[in-house]
Design a protein around this motif. Structure first.
Motif, PDB file in Angstrom:
ATOM      1  N   ALA A  68      47.488  33.584  27.634  1.00  0.00           N
ATOM      2  CA  ALA A  68      48.651  33.894  28.475  1.00  0.00           C
ATOM      3  C   ALA A  68      49.933  33.140  28.096  1.00  0.00           C
ATOM      4  O   ALA A  68      50.977  33.773  27.935  1.00  0.00           O
ATOM      5  N   ASP A 116      50.506  45.079  27.537  1.00  0.00           N
ATOM      6  CA  ASP A 116      51.350  44.163  28.307  1.00  0.00           C
ATOM      7  C   ASP A 116      51.247  44.421  29.808  1.00  0.00           C
ATOM      8  O   ASP A 116      51.261  43.488  30.611  1.00  0.00           O
ATOM      9  N   ALA A 117      51.151  45.699  30.191  1.00  0.00           N
ATOM     10  CA  ALA A 117      51.021  46.013  31.614  1.00  0.00           C
ATOM     11  C   ALA A 117      49.731  45.382  32.147  1.00  0.00           C
ATOM     12  O   ALA A 117      49.708  44.830  33.250  1.00  0.00           O
ATOM     13  N   TRP A 131      50.553  41.647  32.661  1.00  0.00           N
ATOM     14  CA  TRP A 131      51.504  41.302  33.740  1.00  0.00           C
ATOM     15  C   TRP A 131      50.946  41.648  35.124  1.00  0.00           C
ATOM     16  O   TRP A 131      51.284  40.997  36.115  1.00  0.00           O
ATOM     17  N   PHE A 132      50.116  42.711  35.196  1.00  0.00           N
ATOM     18  CA  PHE A 132      49.738  43.228  36.521  1.00  0.00           C
ATOM     19  C   PHE A 132      48.357  42.762  36.980  1.00  0.00           C
ATOM     20  O   PHE A 132      48.038  42.874  38.157  1.00  0.00           O
ATOM     21  N   ARG A 156      46.740  40.122  37.739  1.00  0.00           N
ATOM     22  CA  ARG A 156      46.547  39.153  38.816  1.00  0.00           C
ATOM     23  C   ARG A 156      47.466  39.376  40.015  1.00  0.00           C
ATOM     24  O   ARG A 156      47.491  38.557  40.939  1.00  0.00           O
ATOM     25  N   ARG A 157      48.245  40.460  40.011  1.00  0.00           N
ATOM     26  CA  ARG A 157      49.226  40.632  41.081  1.00  0.00           C
ATOM     27  C   ARG A 157      48.595  41.075  42.398  1.00  0.00           C
ATOM     28  O   ARG A 157      49.196  40.928  43.448  1.00  0.00           O
ATOM     29  N   VAL A 158      47.398  41.659  42.324  1.00  0.00           N
ATOM     30  CA  VAL A 158      46.682  42.037  43.543  1.00  0.00           C
ATOM     31  C   VAL A 158      45.274  41.468  43.420  1.00  0.00           C
ATOM     32  O   VAL A 158      44.689  41.527  42.340  1.00  0.00           O
ATOM     33  N   ASP A 159      44.770  40.904  44.509  1.00  0.00           N
ATOM     34  CA  ASP A 159      43.388  40.416  44.477  1.00  0.00           C
ATOM     35  C   ASP A 159      42.446  41.590  44.637  1.00  0.00           C
ATOM     36  O   ASP A 159      42.780  42.587  45.252  1.00  0.00           O
ATOM     37  N   TRP A 211      40.993  46.316  41.052  1.00  0.00           N
ATOM     38  CA  TRP A 211      42.347  46.212  40.495  1.00  0.00           C
ATOM     39  C   TRP A 211      42.309  45.440  39.172  1.00  0.00           C
ATOM     40  O   TRP A 211      42.838  45.876  38.152  1.00  0.00           O
ATOM     41  N   TRP A 213      43.080  46.761  35.130  1.00  0.00           N
ATOM     42  CA  TRP A 213      44.105  46.242  34.211  1.00  0.00           C
ATOM     43  C   TRP A 213      43.485  45.496  33.043  1.00  0.00           C
ATOM     44  O   TRP A 213      44.075  45.429  31.957  1.00  0.00           O
ATOM     45  N   PRO A 253      46.215  27.808  37.893  1.00  0.00           N
ATOM     46  CA  PRO A 253      45.914  29.222  37.684  1.00  0.00           C
ATOM     47  C   PRO A 253      46.958  29.872  36.781  1.00  0.00           C
ATOM     48  O   PRO A 253      48.143  29.615  36.898  1.00  0.00           O
ATOM     49  N   SER A 254      46.475  30.690  35.868  1.00  0.00           N
ATOM     50  CA  SER A 254      47.391  31.357  34.955  1.00  0.00           C
ATOM     51  C   SER A 254      48.096  32.494  35.673  1.00  0.00           C
ATOM     52  O   SER A 254      47.506  33.195  36.487  1.00  0.00           O
ATOM     53  N   PHE A 255      49.395  32.695  35.372  1.00  0.00           N
ATOM     54  CA  PHE A 255      50.123  33.779  36.028  1.00  0.00           C
ATOM     55  C   PHE A 255      49.608  35.136  35.568  1.00  0.00           C
ATOM     56  O   PHE A 255      49.658  36.101  36.306  1.00  0.00           O
ATOM     57  N   PHE A 256      49.095  35.219  34.332  1.00  0.00           N
ATOM     58  CA  PHE A 256      48.564  36.485  33.828  1.00  0.00           C
ATOM     59  C   PHE A 256      47.074  36.599  34.155  1.00  0.00           C
ATOM     60  O   PHE A 256      46.350  35.635  34.092  1.00  0.00           O
TER      61      PHE A 256
END
Lengths: 254, 395
Positions: free
Chosen positions: A48, A95-96, A99-100, A102-105, A109, A113, A251-254
């Motif tokens: 990441a 890339d999607a 980026w996406f 970890r945006r929803v638990d 999901w 991704w 925690p990694s953002f990605f």
């Protein structure tokens, strides 16, 4: 001056293969190396912090192609039209996924991704093989297709090997521990398809250089920032290398 | 539609999509940098939480800016190789500097900022977001230099059958550039400031418990947005002089161009009046006076509509020229391009990017709705037992 700009182009493209190669390789091997969600999170967390600083080498490479070898840029990209479209679609899908994811638990999901990340990584590796076959030989039709199949397999193999080596270098307990020298070796291996392609096309590329006035202006604007660019890249490696403590606890953002 | 129309529509759609996200990036980056600076200076936790919350919004938005930007960069070669053949020696240079220097640094420093929480020393981490802002503005600078060259090919001369760069200084002092660049920056600050103010107004109107958080955010967003609206409107009108001289009839030739211009001016002036006579004078009371909240929320999408209208006016008004007075759009198209090629790639790019844009906006809305407590960016250490074997007893 043409030689200097060809050197810059070669450095950026080979650098893209050597650096982004392990991101793509880890993405390709995600279902293999990461049997459960926690393992996949660790693998993505390993690449990441590097992805943004790695993929930009190709963006810069195409920029140099446009600025220093403008007539070649249009011809090459247009000649490779379907491959460039496939490359971009794969790149965006990969890339999607990053980026996406970890945006929803929720397991579904993230699994979706992660699938995009893996599929996009395979798409990138395979497309590069076909594109190299087309560029290096100038062939069209069946011969290029056959060579493309071979090169796609080669690029996928060296990226996967590079990705596995990187994972072993960055993460404890991820296969046989690997040192920096092993990673450097696999990086050279990953860059070799790009270097071979550049060597075969060097004289054509140099012959398409922009006039001296344009190259001088480019140099004047770029050279002062080169130390900053190198410094920023080194800073990324110093900050996110394996010897730093607390690597996996934030925690990694990605 | 013939192949030229298809190729133009493809560029217009990806370009508009790109700018929708870029304009917010340009506005949010300095806002986040200001918040983090205030935290570094004052040490107040609320500013750190604001940095993380609005920073997460900024980063999620940034993703689509990158995806659409990649398609933009490669599209020049795919659809418009005639442009690089005729004018690549001039037009290629600013694009090369943008990608090679500005975006290269922006992406690298953004990686350090996103993943550098709890790892980089505080002041270096703060420096990263300012460098991200600076390089984002440098990107906008060079892209606008390139675009202004298409409106008015300054600094170049026809040599043989191609354009040559003869005066780099004239390229940078192009009248089509010097007023348009601050205009775009103003649009960015307006969009970013209003998103922060509007989202805060929304949370305050539903009586979110974090009143201080959203009160401070709403005031800061309003201040930045009002700076933006003055820049955008001021440098918008300032462009009429040079355009009248360089591209007379720009907004009359095509009804779409004139209509877009008129609508953009109307929306811009409406927003300026709103900020001058309502939002700015009442800024202290805005967060408390709930009747103002619907006004701010309703105004939030307006800068985005105006930004798209602005690009339509600027680019449709350039037709039929790719480079004004020098190269037509038809001549700039890649020779041999077929409707099948553009159609297929258009469907792939528009479908994929459109879908991802919707996902991205839903994720941004979700981040805002869930509030600061659920922010992921810069979260403290994970407490997975498996990750960090902790000692049984700690005293």
């Amino acid at each position: 001056m043409e030689i200097v700009w060809f050197g810059a182009l070669a450095l950026l493209l080979a650098g893209y293969f050597a650096l982004e190669g392990f991101d793509i390789g880890v993405g390709m091997l995600l279902p293999v190396l990461g049997r459960d969600q926690a393992a996949r999170d660790r693998l993505v967390g390993a690449i990441a912090p590097f992805v943004l600083a790695n993929e930009v080498w190709l963006v810069a490479g195409v920029g140099v192609l446009f600025g220093a070898f403008p007539t070649l840029e249009g011809d090459v990209l247009f000649a490779l039209y379907p491959l460039v479209v496939a490359l971009l679609v794969s790149w965006i899908v990969r890339d999607a996924g990053l980026w996406f994811r970890r945006r929803v638990d929720g397991p579904r999901w993230r699994a979706f991704w992660d699938g995009a990340l893996c599929a996009g990584s395979w798409g990138l590796a395979l497309t590069w093989g076909f594109a190299l076959a087309r560029v290096a030989t100038g062939l069209d039709g069946l011969p290029a297709l056959l060579l493309g199949v071979v090169l796609a397999a080669v690029v996928a193999a060296v990226f996967a090997f590079h990705g596995r080596t990187f994972a072993a270098w960055r993460l404890a307990g991820e296969g046989r521990p690997r040192g920096g020298r092993a990673l450097l070796g696999s990086a050279l291996l990953a860059a070799s398809p790009a270097l071979a392609g550049l060597a075969l096309t060097a004289s054509t590329v140099v012959g398409h250089a922009a006039p001296a006035g344009t190259l001088n202006m480019l140099g004047l604007m770029v050279v002062p920032f080169a130390p900053l660019m190198v410094g920023a890249q080194i800073w990324v490696w110093r900050t996110f290398g394996p010897r730093r403590p607390a690597g996996s606890r934030v925690p990694s953002f990605f | 539609m013939d192949v030229l129309d298809l190729a133009r529509t493809q560029f217009a759609v990806t370009g508009s999509l790109h700018f929708l996200f870029v304009v917010l990036t340009l506005g949010l980056a300095p806002l986040v940098a200001i918040m983090q600076t205030r935290h570094a200076l004052s040490g107040k936790p609320v500013f750190e939480r604001m940095t993380r919350f609005w920073g997460q919004t900024y980063v999620i938005n940034y993703a689509l800016g990158v995806f659409t930007g990649l398609v933009m960069e490669f599209q020049f070669g795919l659809s418009w190789s005639g442009l690089s053949h005729y004018a690549g020696d001039v037009f290629g240079a600013p694009l090369a500097i943008e990608t090679l220097v500005a975006f290269f640094l922006e992406s690298t420093f953004l990686a350090l900022w996103i993943f550098g929480w709890h790892r980089l020393p505080r002041w270096l981490h703060l420096a990263c977001i300012w460098l991200v802002t600076l390089t984002a503005y440098a990107s906008a600078f060079w892209i606008m230099v390139a675009n202004a060259f298409l409106q008015n090919p300054a600094g170049s001369q026809v040599r043989g059958d191609r354009l040559a760069l003869t005066d780099p200084g004239a390229l940078l002092s192009n009248p089509s550039f010097v007023y348009a660049f601050p205009h775009v920056i103003g649009a960015g600050l307006l969009a970013g400031g209003l998103v922060v103010a509007g989202a805060s107004a929304f949370q305050l109107s539903r009586r979110h418990p974090e009143a201080e958080f959203f009160t401070r955010s709403m005031r800061l967003g309003t201040v930045v947005a009002s700076i933006g609206v003055f820049l955008a409107v001021g440098f918008g009108f300032a462009q009429f002089g040079p355009i009248g001289g360089l591209q007379p009839g720009k907004f009359d030739s095509d009804p779409l161009s004139g209509l877009s211009l008129g609508l953009m001016i109307m929306l811009g002036e409406l927003l300026m009046l709103l900020f001058m006579f309502l939002l700015l004078p009442l800024i202290w009371w805005l967060p408390k006076w709930r009747w103002t909240h619907p006004v701010v929320i309703l105004a939030t999408p307006v800068p985005f509509v105006a930004a798209i209208l602005g690009w339509l006016a600027r680019e449709v008004g350039r037709q039929p020229w790719m480079i004004n007075g020098r190269l037509t759009v038809a001549d700039a198209m890649s020779p041999g391009l077929t409707p099948g090629m553009v159609g297929a790639s258009f469907a792939a790019f528009a479908g994929l990017l459109g879908l991802l844009a919707v996902v991205d906006y839903v994720l941004i809305a979700r981040t805002v709705l869930r509030g600061p407590a659920a922010t992921f960016l810069g979260a403290p250490e994970e407490s997975h037992a498996s990750d960090c074997p902790s000692p049984a007893l700690t005293y």
